[in-house]
Design an enzyme around this catalytic site. Structure first.
Site, short mmCIF file in Angstrom:
data_model
loop_
_atom_site.label_atom_id
_atom_site.label_comp_id
_atom_site.label_asym_id
_atom_site.label_seq_id
_atom_site.Cartn_x
_atom_site.Cartn_y
_atom_site.Cartn_z
N HIS A 181 -28.26 52.85 28.73
CA HIS A 181 -28.11 52.01 29.92
C HIS A 181 -26.88 51.12 29.79
CE1 HIS A 181 -32.39 53.08 29.58
NE2 HIS A 181 -32.41 53.03 30.89
N HIS A 226 -29.09 43.34 28.74
CA HIS A 226 -29.18 43.23 30.20
C HIS A 226 -29.36 41.79 30.69
CE1 HIS A 226 -29.21 47.50 30.75
NE2 HIS A 226 -30.37 47.67 30.13
#
Length: 390
Positions: free
Chosen positions: A170, A132
């Site tokens: 995710h 991320h």
């Protein structure tokens, strides 16, 4: 030459956001204890090397210099820098943040270097997979993006094509953003639909830009997707695109938070299904990339009954000594887990997960099939593939 290399140092446990944070160092500690208890560290096909922090110059191949300076400053003064995602609920400050994150990144880059030089065929960094982190900001428990740095290093060393496969629940948004317009890198992320899960991105229509159009691939599956449906989605997209891309190395992120027991996602993908995905990534590396495979950890917050199982199996897969499904886990390891007042799994999964291949036909009434077909429609024609038939 060792077949596989695991990068590990107890100092990787210093990447610690504090009590109560989901990304507990216990998940790595229990993973390494299980790897040891299973005898994997004694396998002649596996070597373990220390993890050293990357230099600023290496980190800055994927991160802005002022951001690197900000991370070092924040980890020294413990003064939040919210504009850069430092000191948020997701990424709280801790002393030595820069050094701890640089160690994660350094481990993955060193493995990438060894892969490309031919020292090893496979590399594993269970402490990596920080997908991320953005060039100028921390995000989603990730400070530095080791996956992107490893890919960049492969490119800088001469690789012309690298495939990145992201199995985390995710969306792999940071890696995607860094290589959004680079056609040399094929990024494929299968994840829970961003409408129900952080970071809220990764739509099937997000396909990269310019010369890289079609090199960004997203498979957003709906909440509660099962392991069988998850494998069907992977099988329907990944092999065909990797075959067309012809990568010279494969980097895969094996966040195991898609599991039904994980507290931070809404998927229902068993350890058995995740082990199958590991096996597929490994096979693709041998089929298309002369075996060059870098496997990383990532998310995963069921710290005692999912994460150690999935990542010990990943190390075993890389060492070409895959663990027997359904085998009983070592009693000493279970006792260690139970001494921490945690629930210890008794066995490593149970059996292969049967799934229906895409060639069996598209079912428009099925939500996962609709998601898969949307992805195929978005990118397959750009690779010369038929979204209905190939």
């Amino acid at each position: 030459m060792h077949l596989a290399r695991l990068v590990w140092s107890p100092r990787l446990l210093e990447y610690d956001f504090g009590p109560g944070h989901p990304m507990s160092p216990a998940r790595l500690d229990l993973t390494m204890r299980l790897i040891d208890a299973l005898g994997l560290l004694e396998e002649p096909t596996l070597e373990v090397v220390d993890a050293e922090p990357a230099s600023d110059a290496v980190i800055e191949t994927v991160h802005d210099a002022d951001y690197v300076a900000a991370v070092r400053h924040a980890g020294t003064t413990l003064e939040p820098d919210l504009a850069r995602g430092l000191g948020t609920d997701d990424d709280p400050l801790f002393a030595g943040m820069h050094e701890a994150a640089a160690r994660q990144l350094g481990g993955s880059v060193d493995l990438a270097s060894a892969l490309w030089s031919g020292e090893i065929a496979h590399g594993v960094n269970v402490a990596g997979g920080m997908h991320h982190a953005m060039p100028g900001a921390a995000s989603g428990f990730c400070v530095y993006n080791d996956a992107a740095a490893a890919i960049r290093h492969l490119l800088d060393q001469g690789a012309e094509r690298v495939a990145y496969l992201d199995f985390d629940a995710h969306h792999g948004d940071g890696v995607e953003a860094i290589f959004w317009d680079d056609p040399r890198v094929l990024t494929i992320s299968i994840h829970e639909d961003g409408r129900t899960l952080f970071p809220g991105t990764g739509a099937s229509t997000d396909i990269g830009s310019g010369p890289a159009e079609g090199s960004v691939v997203n498979i957003p599956v709906p909440a509660r997707t099962s392991g069988a449906a998850w494998l069907r989605a992977i099988d329907a997209v990944v092999p065909a695109l990797v075959r067309q891309h012809r990568p010279e190395a494969i980097v895969s992120q094996h966040g195991c938070d898609a599991h039904g027991r994980d507290p931070l996602s809404n998927l229902n993908v068993s350890v058995d299904a995740q082990l199958t995905a590991q096996k597929w990534a490994h096979a693709l590396a041998h089929e298309h990339a002369e075996g060059r495979w870098l496997a990383l950890g990532g998310g995963g917050y069921a710290v005692s009954d999912v994460v150690p199982l999935a990542w010990a199996a990943l190390v075993a897969e890389a060492a070409h000594v895959p663990l027997e499904r359904g085998s009983e886990l070592p009693r000493a390891w279970r006792a260690t887990v139970e001494a921490l007042d945690l629930e210890a799994a008794r066995t490593l999964g149970s059996a292969e997960v049967p799934f229906r291949g895409w060639r069996d036909g598209y079912d428009p009434a099925d939500a996962v099939d609709r998601a898969v077909q949307a992805t195929r429609r978005s990118v397959f024609p750009l690779w010369g593939l038929d979204p209905l038939l190939d």
